[in-house]
Enzyme design. Structure first.
Site, short mmCIF file in Angstrom:
data_model
loop_
_atom_site.label_atom_id
_atom_site.label_comp_id
_atom_site.label_asym_id
_atom_site.label_seq_id
_atom_site.Cartn_x
_atom_site.Cartn_y
_atom_site.Cartn_z
N ASP A 474 -0.82 12.26 -4.72
CA ASP A 474 -1.79 12.39 -5.80
C ASP A 474 -1.41 13.47 -6.81
O ASP A 474 -2.03 13.58 -7.87
CB ASP A 474 -3.18 12.71 -5.23
N GLU A 556 -1.37 2.47 -6.39
CA GLU A 556 -2.45 2.13 -5.47
C GLU A 556 -3.68 1.76 -6.27
O GLU A 556 -4.12 2.50 -7.14
CB GLU A 556 -2.75 3.28 -4.50
#
Length: 899
Positions: A474, A556
Site C-alpha cells: 500500500d 487489487e
C-alpha cells in the site's frame, strides 16, 4: 570489444569439451513431519537442554504433525471448537480484540495462553546412511522467534532465529547422533512490532498470531561442500517480423557452501539436457559464495530456437532439467536437480496522461494483459497438496493467467505447480502492519528484512512463473529501504521486473510504479469499469471520484462482497441466524465479512434489494447474490479486456478466502464455485463477445495468440416473455490478442423493463466458439462520482430487474450420463428448454447420490446458464472419482424461473 555469441540448436549439442563425469546420487532427505508434541511453557519448567534429552517425558502434551501453528494443532485435536462456524472464534482464549480490527497491530493480551512461548518436541532416528556426511537441519518457516536445541545442546537462539519469512539451515553434524535424537524448539509469537504475518482486513486472525513451526522441517546431507539455490536465468531474443526462430542466452548460478573448517578446491559441473559445462571452484573455510556460468564465457549456453516457457494462455509452459554437482578429491560432495523454464519477462512504463503511468508486461517479447486474483492461504496456514492442486485447477479453468501473493509467499510446491500449470505469480511484501511501519524499525528489523528478502529471492528467482516482485504494497518503502532491497535483488540477479509498490505513488529512487491500487473494494455497479470518468478526462483527480476503472494496471480491485451459494452460508451461519425480519445482516453474517471498512455487507445488500427486489429468505438472498457477483465480476474483467492495452492488468480482490467468507472471492472456502466464478470464466473465454455498458456497443475480444478468420457474431435481444426484439449477424475476423468494436445497439422500441442480450460467436464451420448472455434494464444505472471514496463509488440510480420475478415458470427436460477414466470422473448433463419462455440463470449441481452432499471440487464447463426457448445444451462437470465413494452422481437443477 564485441563478443560473439555462438547459437547452438537447443538440445542437439554434440559437446566437444571434456565431458564432466556425472554421478547422480539420491538426495538424502529426512522429513520431520509426524510425531511432534507441543506444550505451553506455562506448563513446562524444564530447560531446553532437558526437554531435548531422551529421558524427558511429554505426558499430556499435544500430539501434532509439522508444519502446524499452535492453534491449528489445538483445532486438529479438538481442544478448540471449529473456528469457522458461527462466531466460535470469538470464544477462543486470547480473543479480546474488537471485531474487524487488524490483530497484527494490536498487542497480545497479557492473559492470552499465546503470550508465552510454546515448545515443539520431536524424537527421530538418524538413518545409518547419514554416517560420515555433513548433516543439515532445515526450517522453512518459524513464526516468530525461537531457541533450538538438539540432544541437550542449544544450536541457535532467539536473536539468531527471528523473522516469519526467513528460512534457516543449520549444520548439525557435530550435534546429531547415530540412532536416536531429540529436537526441541521454543517458539514465541510475533508482537505488534515484528515483521510477521497479517491478514489485514481480509478475515480475522487466530489468537496465536500463527505462532509456531508453520513450514516444513527436515534433514538433508551433503559432503563437505553443499549446493543451494540453483537457478537458470534467461535472456530471450524474440523473433522479429516474419522470423519464426528465437534465441536464448542462459546464465546458470548456484550458492556453493563449504561446511568444513578448511579451504577446499573442487569442480562445479552442470548439465541441461545434453548440454554440459563445468568450472573449478575454490572456497575458504566456512565460505559460501554464488557461482555463475555466463553465456559469454560458456558459449554452449547460447541456444537457437529453444523450447520456451509460456503462460498457459499464450502457449506451452515447457520445463527443462538442470543438474548440478560438486566434485572434490575425486568424490561427489553434493548434487542438485531442478526444473526451470526458458523465458524472459519484461515490462515497459509509459505515460497515459500527465501523472498517469501504465506498466505493460511482456513474455518473450509478446504483450500480455495480466488478469488474475489475490491469493490467500488458510487462516491457520494449513495446506495440503490435494487442495493446492484443486485451486490451481480452478484458476486454469477460469482462464486467469496470474495470482497475486500480497506477503503470503507460498511453499515450493506452490511455485512448482505454478511453473507446470503456466500460471504467473505476482509476489511481494504485505501492507498494513510492521512491514510498512518503516519509521519504527530498529537495527534488528532492518537485518531481519534484509535476511527475509534474501531468503525469498533466492528461492523464487528460479521459477519461470514469477512475473514481478513488489517491494511494497500500500506504500512504497522509503529511499533507504528501497535502495537496500534493490541491492539485494541486484546481487542475487533477480531476473524479473521490480515494482516499488502496488500503488501509483512515486519514489525518489525508481520514479513512477506504472500501476495503481485505487479500488474499489465495496459494491459498485457493473457500468463502473467502463464509465469511470478518468477514461474520458485527463484533468479529473482520483480524489474527485472513481479512478479504479478499466485503464492502467489495477493491482487489487473488486466489485465488492461475494455471498456464496446457500449451501456454504449454511455451513458458517447457525440455523437460528440464517434469516431475520431484517434480512441477513445480523452479527453472524457480518462476522464473516471483512475488517476495517468492510465489517458489514450492507452496501451490497441495499443494491441487491433495490435491483432485484427485497430478498424474502436466505435462499432467495443467496441466489440473487450469485446474479450480482456474476454480472459484477464479468463486467470488471471485460472492461479491462475490452480496453487493452490502454488497460494493462487487473487483479480481482480476491481469488479465494482464508476462511468461510461473505466477501472477496471467485470461489469460496469450501471450493464451491458461485456466480463470480462463472462470470470470470465467461469474461476470460478466448473469443469473448462483450457488451459495453458505457455506449451499448458490442465488442469482440480475442485473448488467444493466433488469428481467427471467418467468424460470425450473432446478436439477439429478447423481452421477458421470450419474444425477439432485435437481431443482427456480422461477419468478421479477429486478429491475435485483439479487441474491436463491432457495432452499437440501436434504440429498440417496446422493450420490457428487464430484457436480455444474447451474443454468440461461431467459426466458419458453424461451431460455437464464444458466447455471452446479459440481462439489462431500460432504467439507466448511474453512479454518484462526486461521493466516491477510496473503496467505492455509490450508485445514484439503480437498474431495475424486479420484473424478472414475473417470468413464467419453466420445466426443463434433463438427462445425464456419467463415466470414469482412472482418477477422473465426468457427468454430462443434457438440458432442453421445451417451452416458449426463456429459462434464466440455471444452476447445475452434482450430489453424492440423491439427497447427498454436493460433489466438490467440481469443474463445470459452464454454469448459471440461460436457455432460449427450444434450446438444448450439453454441459459437462468433471471431478475426482474418489469423491463419489460407492454413491452414484445425482444431478440437481435449479434456476430463477425453473421448476
Amino acid at each position: 570489444m564485441k563478443i560473439l555469441r555462438l547459437l547452438i540448436p537447443f538440445f542437439s549439442l554434440a559437446v566437444a569439451i571434456a565431458q564432466p563425469s556425472f554421478q547422480p546420487a539420491p538426495t538424502l532427505t529426512l522429513p520431520l513431519r509426524e510425531g511432534w508434541t507441543l506444550q505451553s511453557s506455562a506448563k513446562v519448567t524444564a530447560t531446553g537442554e532437558a526437554i531435548s534429552s531422551k529421558s524427558f517425558e511429554t505426558k499430556n502434551w499435544i500430539e501434532a504433525d509439522v508444519p502446524t501453528t499452535v492453534v491449528a494443532a489445538q483445532v486438529k485435536t479438538e481442544l478448540l471448537r471449529d473456528p469457522f462456524y458461527g462466531m466460535n472464534l470469538r470464544q477462543y482464549p486470547g480473543v479480546s480484540y474488537p471485531v474487524g480490527f487488524n490483530f497484527s497491530n494490536i498487542p497480545m493480551p497479557t492473559d492470552s495462553p499465546y503470550a508465552v512461548s510454546w515448545w515443539y518436541r520431536k524424537e527421530f532416528t538418524l538413518p545409518t546412511v547419514y554416517a560420515g556426511k555433513t548433516v543439515w537441519l532445515n526450517f522453512r518457516g518459524i513464526n516468530y522467534r525461537a531457541n533450538i536445541f538438539l540432544n541437550g545442546k542449544q544450536i541457535a537462539n532467539s536473536n539468531e532465529v527471528a523473522g516469519a519469512w526467513r528460512t534457516y539451515e543449520f549444520n548439525i553434524t557435530s550435534a546429531v547422533k547415530p540412532g536416536a535424537n531429540v529436537l526441541a524448539v521454543q517458539v514465541w509469537a510475533p508482537t505488534e512490532n515484528n515483521l510477521a504475518i497479517t491478514f489485514v482486513d481480509w478475515n480475522p486472525a487466530p489468537p496465536d498470531k500463527n505462532m509456531g513451526l508453520w513450514r516444513e522441517v527436515y534433514l538433508t546431507t551433503s559432503g563437505p561442500v553443499a549446493l543451494r539455490h540453483p537457478a537458470v536465468l534467461s535472456k530471450v531474443d524474440s523473433p522479429v517480423g516474419d522470423a519464426s526462430a528465437s534465441a536464448a542466452h542462459l546464465t546458470v548460478t548456484a550458492l556453493v557452501k563449504n561446511a568444513s573448517d578448511r579451504p577446499v578446491k573442487g569442480r562445479l559441473q552442470g548439465r541441461i539436457e545434453n548440454i554440459e559445462f563445468a568450472q573449478p571452484v575454490e572456497l575458504a573455510a566456512g565460505e559460501s559464495k554464488d557461482v555463475f556460468f555466463a553465456p559469454d564465457q560458456y558459449p554452449q549456453l547460447n541456444l537457437s530456437n529453444p523450447r520456451l516457457w509460456w503462460p498457459a494462455q499464450m502457449g506451452t509452459p515447457n520445463l527443462c532439467d538442470l543438474t548440478l554437482s560438486f566434485e572434490m578429491d575425486g568424490a561427489l560432495s553434493d548434487v542438485s536437480h531442478t526444473k526451470f523454464g526458458i523465458r524472459e519477462i519484461t515490462s515497459e512504463v509509459s505515460e497515459q496522461a500527465p501523472d498517469r503511468l501504465k506498466r505493460l508486461f511482456k513474455v518473450n517479447g509478446k504483450n500480455i494483459l495480466i488478469r488474475g486474483g489475490g491469493w490467500t492461504p488458510d487462516m491457520m496456514l494449513r495446506e495440503t497438496s490435494e487442495r493446492l492442486a484443486d485451486e490451481f485447477q480452478y484458476v486454469r479453468d477460469m482462464g486467469l493467467n496470474t495470482v497475486r501473493l500480497e506477503g503470503k509467499l507460498e511453499t515450493e510446491e506452490f511455485f512448482e505447480m505454478a511453473d507446470r500449470e503456466g500460471i504467473l505469480v505476482m509476489a511481494g511484501w504485505c501492507c498494513c502492519d510492521f512491514w510498512e511501519h518503516w519509521g519504527n524499525w530498529k537495527d534488528e528489523d532492518f537485518e531481519i528484512a534484509k535476511s527475509s528478502l534474501r531468503d525469498q529471492i533466492y528461492r523464487l528467482r528460479s521459477h519461470p512463473s514469477m512475473v514481478m516482485w513488489l517491494n511494497g504494497s500500500d506504500n512504497p518503502p522509503p529511499p533507504d529501504v528501497e535502495e537496500m532491497y534493490l541491492k539485494i535483488e541486484s546481487d542475487l540477479r533477480w531476473p524479473n521486473p521490480i515494482v516499488s509498490s502496488a500503488t501509483a505513488k512515486r519514489t525518489t529512487v525508481t520514479g513512477g510504479s506504472g500501476v495503481k491500487m485505487s479500488g474499489p473494494y465495496e459494491y459498485v455497479a457493473p457500468s463502473y469499469w467502463e464509465t469511470d470518468q478518468h477514461l474520458h478526462s485527463e484533468e479529473i483527480s482520483c480524489n474527485v471520484g472513481g479512478c479504479g476503472g478499466a485503464y492502467g494496471f489495477n493491482t487489487e480491485t473488486s466489485m465488492g462482497p461475494a455471498v456464496p451459494p446457500i449451501e456454504s452460508v449454511e455451513r458458517m451461519v447457525p440455523k437460528d441466524h440464517l434469516w431475520t425480519v431484517d434480512g441477513p445482516l445480523d452479527q453472524y453474517w457480518n462476522f464473516h465479512a471483512g475488517g476495517g471498512s468492510f465489517k458489514t455487507i450492507q452496501v451490497f445488500t441495499d443494491a441487491l434489494n433495490a435491483r432485484y427486489g427485497k430478498a424474502a429468505s436466505a435462499e432467495d438472498y443467496a441466489y440473487k447474490s450469485q446474479l450480482m457477483t456474476y454480472e459484477g465480476v464479468r463486467a470488471m474483467y471485460e472492461g479491462y479486456s475490452r480496453n487493452k492495452y490502454n488497460s494493462t492488468g487487473v487483479i480481482q480482490w480476491m481469488l479465494n478466502n482464508a476462511w468461510p467468507s461473505m466477501i472477496w472471492h471467485l470461489y469460496d472456502y469450501y471450493l464451491r464455485p458461485g456466480g463470480g466464478y462463472f462470470g470470470a470464466k465467461k469474461a476470460m473465454q478466448t473469443l469473448d463477445p462483450v457488451y459495453g455498458y458505457d455506449d451499448h456497443s458490442v465488442w469482440l475480444v480475442s485473448s488467444q495468440y493466433v488469428d481467427a478468420k471467418g467468424l460470425k457474431l450473432a446478436a439477439r435481444v429478447f423481452n421477458l416473455d421470450g419474444t425477439q426484439k432485435f437481431s443482427k449477424d456480422t461477419a468478421l475476423d479477429a486478429a491475435a490478442d485483439s479487441t474491436v468494436k463491432v457495432f452499437e445497439l440501436p434504440q429498440i422500441e417496446g422493450l420490457s423493463p428487464a430484457y436480455f442480450l444474447d451474443l454468440r460467436i461461431t467459426d466458419g464451420s458453424g461451431k460455437l466458439v464464444g458466447s455471452n448472455f446479459y440481462w439489462l434494464s431500460t432504467k439507466p444505472e448511474t453512479l454518484d462520482w462526486s461521493k466516491s471514496n477510496w473503496y467505492t463509488t455509490p450508485t445514484a440510480s439503480y437498474a431495475d430487474y424486479r420484473s424478472l420475478a414475473q417470468m413464467p415458470r419453466v420445466r426443463l427436460n434433463v438427462s445425464s450420463r456419467s463415466e470414469r477414466d482412472g482418477k477422473v470422473a465426468a457427468t454430462r448433463v443434457t438440458l432442453e428448454n421445451p417451452s416458449k419462455t426463456l429459462a434464466f440463470f440455471v444452476r447445475l449441481k452434482l450430489d453424492k447420490g440423491k439427497g447427498g452432499e454436493e460433489i466438490l471440487p467440481v469443474v463445470w464447463q459452464d454454469n448459471y446458464i440461460s436457455l432460449l426457448p427450444g434450446e438444448k445444451r450439453e454441459i459437462t462437470g468433471t471431478y475426482r472419482a474418489a469423491a463419489m465413494g460407492t454413491a452414484k452422481p445425482e444431478v440437481e437443477v435449479s434456476g430463477w424461473n425453473v421448476e
